[in-house]
Design a protein around this motif. Structure first.
Motif, PDB file in Angstrom:
ATOM      1  N   SER A   1       0.465  -1.432  -0.281  1.00  0.00           N
ATOM      2  CA  SER A   1       0.094   0.178   0.088  1.00  0.00           C
ATOM      3  C   SER A   1       1.138   1.076   0.298  1.00  0.00           C
ATOM      4  N   PHE A   2       2.009   1.037   0.257  1.00  0.00           N
ATOM      5  CA  PHE A   2       3.157   1.930   0.428  1.00  0.00           C
ATOM      6  C   PHE A   2       3.844   2.168  -1.308  1.00  0.00           C
ATOM      7  N   ILE A   3       4.481   0.626  -0.977  1.00  0.00           N
ATOM      8  CA  ILE A   3       5.214   1.022  -2.577  1.00  0.00           C
ATOM      9  C   ILE A   3       4.686   1.475  -4.134  1.00  0.00           C
ATOM     10  N   VAL A   4       3.116   0.976  -3.666  1.00  0.00           N
ATOM     11  CA  VAL A   4       2.601   1.000  -4.894  1.00  0.00           C
ATOM     12  C   VAL A   4       1.961   2.499  -6.239  1.00  0.00           C
ATOM     13  N   PRO A   5       2.113   4.006  -4.745  1.00  0.00           N
ATOM     14  CA  PRO A   5       1.672   5.094  -5.475  1.00  0.00           C
ATOM     15  C   PRO A   5       2.879   5.454  -5.513  1.00  0.00           C
ATOM     16  N   ALA A   6       4.673   5.550  -4.907  1.00  0.00           N
ATOM     17  CA  ALA A   6       5.484   5.466  -5.015  1.00  0.00           C
ATOM     18  C   ALA A   6       5.760   5.360  -6.226  1.00  0.00           C
ATOM     19  N   VAL A   7       5.956   4.002  -6.666  1.00  0.00           N
ATOM     20  CA  VAL A   7       6.396   3.686  -8.197  1.00  0.00           C
ATOM     21  C   VAL A   7       5.577   3.969  -9.208  1.00  0.00           C
ATOM     22  N   GLN A   8       4.687   4.279  -8.756  1.00  0.00           N
ATOM     23  CA  GLN A   8       3.688   5.245 -10.372  1.00  0.00           C
ATOM     24  C   GLN A   8       4.145   6.301 -10.363  1.00  0.00           C
ATOM     25  N   GLY A   9       4.545   7.450  -9.126  1.00  0.00           N
ATOM     26  CA  GLY A   9       4.965   8.938  -9.427  1.00  0.00           C
ATOM     27  C   GLY A   9       6.657   8.715 -10.326  1.00  0.00           C
ATOM     28  N   ALA A  10       7.284   7.960  -9.723  1.00  0.00           N
ATOM     29  CA  ALA A  10       9.205   7.838  -9.795  1.00  0.00           C
ATOM     30  C   ALA A  10       9.455   7.612 -11.157  1.00  0.00           C
ATOM     31  N   VAL A  11       8.946   7.242 -12.224  1.00  0.00           N
ATOM     32  CA  VAL A  11       9.025   7.116 -13.604  1.00  0.00           C
ATOM     33  C   VAL A  11       9.034   8.609 -13.769  1.00  0.00           C
ATOM     34  N   ALA A  12       7.926   9.268 -13.978  1.00  0.00           N
ATOM     35  CA  ALA A  12       7.786  10.224 -13.732  1.00  0.00           C
ATOM     36  C   ALA A  12       9.280  10.912 -13.170  1.00  0.00           C
ATOM     37  N   GLN A  13       9.557  11.025 -12.275  1.00  0.00           N
ATOM     38  CA  GLN A  13      10.808  11.974 -11.741  1.00  0.00           C
ATOM     39  C   GLN A  13      12.283  11.740 -12.580  1.00  0.00           C
ATOM     40  N   LEU A  14      12.329  10.365 -13.003  1.00  0.00           N
ATOM     41  CA  LEU A  14      12.964  10.115 -13.700  1.00  0.00           C
ATOM     42  C   LEU A  14      13.528  10.209 -15.240  1.00  0.00           C
ATOM     43  N   VAL A  15      12.400  10.409 -15.744  1.00  0.00           N
ATOM     44  CA  VAL A  15      12.667  10.851 -17.015  1.00  0.00           C
ATOM     45  C   VAL A  15      12.141  11.637 -17.518  1.00  0.00           C
ATOM     46  N   PRO A  16      11.859  11.998 -19.101  1.00  0.00           N
ATOM     47  CA  PRO A  16      11.249  13.212 -19.251  1.00  0.00           C
ATOM     48  C   PRO A  16       9.767  12.873 -20.128  1.00  0.00           C
ATOM     49  N   GLN A  17       9.355  14.009 -20.112  1.00  0.00           N
ATOM     50  CA  GLN A  17       7.708  13.485 -20.690  1.00  0.00           C
ATOM     51  C   GLN A  17       7.576  12.634 -22.178  1.00  0.00           C
ATOM     52  N   GLU A  18       8.649  13.089 -22.810  1.00  0.00           N
ATOM     53  CA  GLU A  18       8.292  11.984 -23.742  1.00  0.00           C
ATOM     54  C   GLU A  18       8.897  11.171 -24.527  1.00  0.00           C
ATOM     55  N   HIS A  19       9.478  10.601 -23.482  1.00  0.00           N
ATOM     56  CA  HIS A  19      10.508   9.171 -23.278  1.00  0.00           C
ATOM     57  C   HIS A  19       9.761   7.846 -21.943  1.00  0.00           C
ATOM     58  N   LEU A  20       8.200   8.650 -21.654  1.00  0.00           N
ATOM     59  CA  LEU A  20       7.527   8.006 -20.567  1.00  0.00           C
ATOM     60  C   LEU A  20       6.416   6.147 -21.014  1.00  0.00           C
ATOM     61  N   GLN A  21       6.515   7.201 -22.407  1.00  0.00           N
ATOM     62  CA  GLN A  21       5.950   5.466 -22.706  1.00  0.00           C
ATOM     63  C   GLN A  21       7.418   4.232 -23.225  1.00  0.00           C
ATOM     64  N   GLN A  22       7.888   4.685 -23.587  1.00  0.00           N
ATOM     65  CA  GLN A  22       9.579   3.552 -23.607  1.00  0.00           C
ATOM     66  C   GLN A  22       9.827   3.420 -22.346  1.00  0.00           C
ATOM     67  N   ALA A  23      10.303   4.079 -21.818  1.00  0.00           N
ATOM     68  CA  ALA A  23      10.306   4.094 -19.954  1.00  0.00           C
ATOM     69  C   ALA A  23       9.352   2.553 -19.298  1.00  0.00           C
ATOM     70  N   ASN A  24       8.421   3.331 -19.759  1.00  0.00           N
ATOM     71  CA  ASN A  24       7.296   2.063 -19.063  1.00  0.00           C
ATOM     72  C   ASN A  24       7.569   0.620 -19.826  1.00  0.00           C
ATOM     73  N   ALA A  25       7.628   0.344 -20.305  1.00  0.00           N
ATOM     74  CA  ALA A  25       8.236  -0.481 -21.041  1.00  0.00           C
ATOM     75  C   ALA A  25       8.828  -2.016 -21.018  1.00  0.00           C
ATOM     76  N   LEU A  26      10.391  -0.190 -20.779  1.00  0.00           N
ATOM     77  CA  LEU A  26      10.707  -0.842 -20.163  1.00  0.00           C
ATOM     78  C   LEU A  26      11.804  -1.031 -19.369  1.00  0.00           C
ATOM     79  N   LEU A  27      10.493  -0.734 -18.069  1.00  0.00           N
ATOM     80  CA  LEU A  27      10.369  -1.247 -16.703  1.00  0.00           C
ATOM     81  C   LEU A  27      10.338  -2.329 -16.679  1.00  0.00           C
ATOM     82  N   ARG A  28       9.331  -2.932 -17.530  1.00  0.00           N
ATOM     83  CA  ARG A  28       8.470  -3.869 -17.086  1.00  0.00           C
ATOM     84  C   ARG A  28       9.285  -4.914 -18.261  1.00  0.00           C
TER      85      ARG A  28
END
Length: 409
Positions: free
Chosen positions: A126-153
């Motif tokens: 319950s504490f991990i899930v919300p933190a993970v959801q916002g972490a990707v957008a803090q680490l990579v720029p917006q135009e690379h979000l889909q690629q980052a989400n795919a690479l993460l998985r």
């Protein structure tokens, strides 16, 4: 934030960002343990002589804390360092799985003790899930979000292809305790990888927790696409988990070759997840939310195949297609969410979405377990598949979801 070689706006792939690579590595290591855990959990209950009722109770207690604490986790994710939250959450999950492994190994496991460990694991999530959801957008720029989400998985999904098969062999040869102990160890390693990531708290006004929750609820309810997606997800997720996690192992034990075949079905599903990730690395649909809703409907396929007692190769193909659909749905949804929800609200919006999707899960487990006493498991599985199809169709009828599309670069 910059890499040692070039600024973020010059980077063509998020893989060249060192903190993102470490974030992916932590997810990979954790997935190597977590992929075996559901199988080990199901058969640890089965070894005690428990049936659908006992397994339903265990799975329900794992979900209940996320409903109780997820909103608090969302507020913390918008207020505190997300790397610190991820570190502590993974350590708590490691403690729960380690305690469960010890009780199973020593022969002291009961349905109550297994459920108690699940309660702790759910609290950590319950504490991990919300933190993970916002972490990707803090680490990579917006135009690379889909690629980052795919690479993460991608790495985690690759591990999941073999992990269920290996887990089935480990459980069959040595018992569930070893798989659970391995899961605990991977949580510890992931925790230390996440500790020093540059995930500082987003800038938020100095208000109280209740005020944050009220503001979060207003933002959630004002986005029709978000709450309708969540409502449909509550039905879909409950039907999928009740059918696949609860009835799936029991049907495999009765109609197929038990742990071996169930491990193969899970591996096929994981193979589909991997294939879906590869699709997302190449395909960038414009209608992100529409795609997310439609592809998630593929989860009905393996439930229907098991309900019809189709040959194992057909069930494996259905599980493969379901995995492809689910991974495309997850990546498309994550990208839409990150592009259409401000960074300072993502923790709370993710929490409201998560609570909504989980609300029906404990009830779904318990109703499904009770339903198996009145109807054959195949009939209940078919009902779960029908619910998934209906929730998908109804959600696609909401006009607002077709307006949540890819942001223009």
């Amino acid at each position: 934030m910059k890499t040692a070689a070039e600024p973020l706006d010059a980077i063509r792939t998020p893989w060249r960002i060192p903190p993102f690579r470490r974030f992916v590595s932590a997810g990979l290591i954790s997935a190597a343990g977590s992929a075996m855990a559901p199988l080990a959990l199901a058969y640890s209950v089965s070894e005690q002589g428990g049936g659908a009722g006992s397994l339903g109770l265990v799975l329900a207690t794992n979900t209940l804390p996320t409903i109780v604490f997820l909103l608090i986790g969302g507020v913390f994710a918008d207020r505190l360092s997300r790397s610190r939250i991820l570190f502590l959450g993974n350590l708590l999950a490691a403690a729960a799985q380690g305690a469960l492994a010890v009780t199973v190994a020593t022969g002291h496991a009961t349905t109550l003790s297994v459920a108690a460990c699940g309660l702790i694991s759910g609290t950590a999530a319950s504490f991990i899930v919300p933190a993970v959801q916002g972490a990707v957008a803090q680490l990579v720029p917006q135009e690379h979000l889909q690629q980052a989400n795919a690479l993460l998985r991608l790495p985690g999904n690759a591990v999941k292809v073999l992990a269920p098969v290996v887990g089935g062999l480990v459980v069959a040869a040595s018992g569930a305790a070893w798989a659970l102990a391995w899961d605990a160890l991977t949580f510890v390693i992931a925790a230390f990888l996440l500790l020093t990531l540059p995930l500082d708290a987003p800038p938020t006004p100095a208000t109280g927790v209740l005020a944050d929750l009220r503001a979060g609820w207003t933002g959630f309810w004002s986005r029709t696409w978000l709450w309708t997606y969540t409502a449909a997800g509550a039905v879909l997720v409950a039907a999928w988990l009740a059918g696949f996690q609860l009835l799936g192992p029991l049907v495999a034990a009765r109609d197929y070759a038990g742990a071996r075949d169930w491990g193969l079905i899970q591996a096929a599903f994981s193979g589909g997840l991997l294939a879906g990730t590869l699709v997302c690395l190449r395909w960038k649909p414009y209608r992100l939310l529409t795609v997310a809703i439609a592809t998630a409907g593929a989860l009905a396929l393996p439930l229907a195949a098991l309900a019809a007692a189709l040959p194992l190769p057909v069930v494996l193909a259905a599980a493969l297609l379901a995995g492809v659909g689910l991974d495309v749905a997850i990546v498309a949804w994550s990208t839409a969410f990150q592009q259409h929800v401000p960074q300072e609200e993502q923790g709370r919006m993710s929490a409201f979405n998560g609570v909504g999707e989980r609300l029906a899960i404990p009830l779904g487990y318990l109703i499904t377990a009770l339903a198996t006493h009145a109807w054959p498991s195949r009939t209940v599985l078919l009902a779960c598949a029908a619910l998934i199809a209906a929730a998908t169709a109804l959600n696609l009828c909401v006009p607002d979801v077709h307006r949540v599309n890819r942001a223009r670069a």
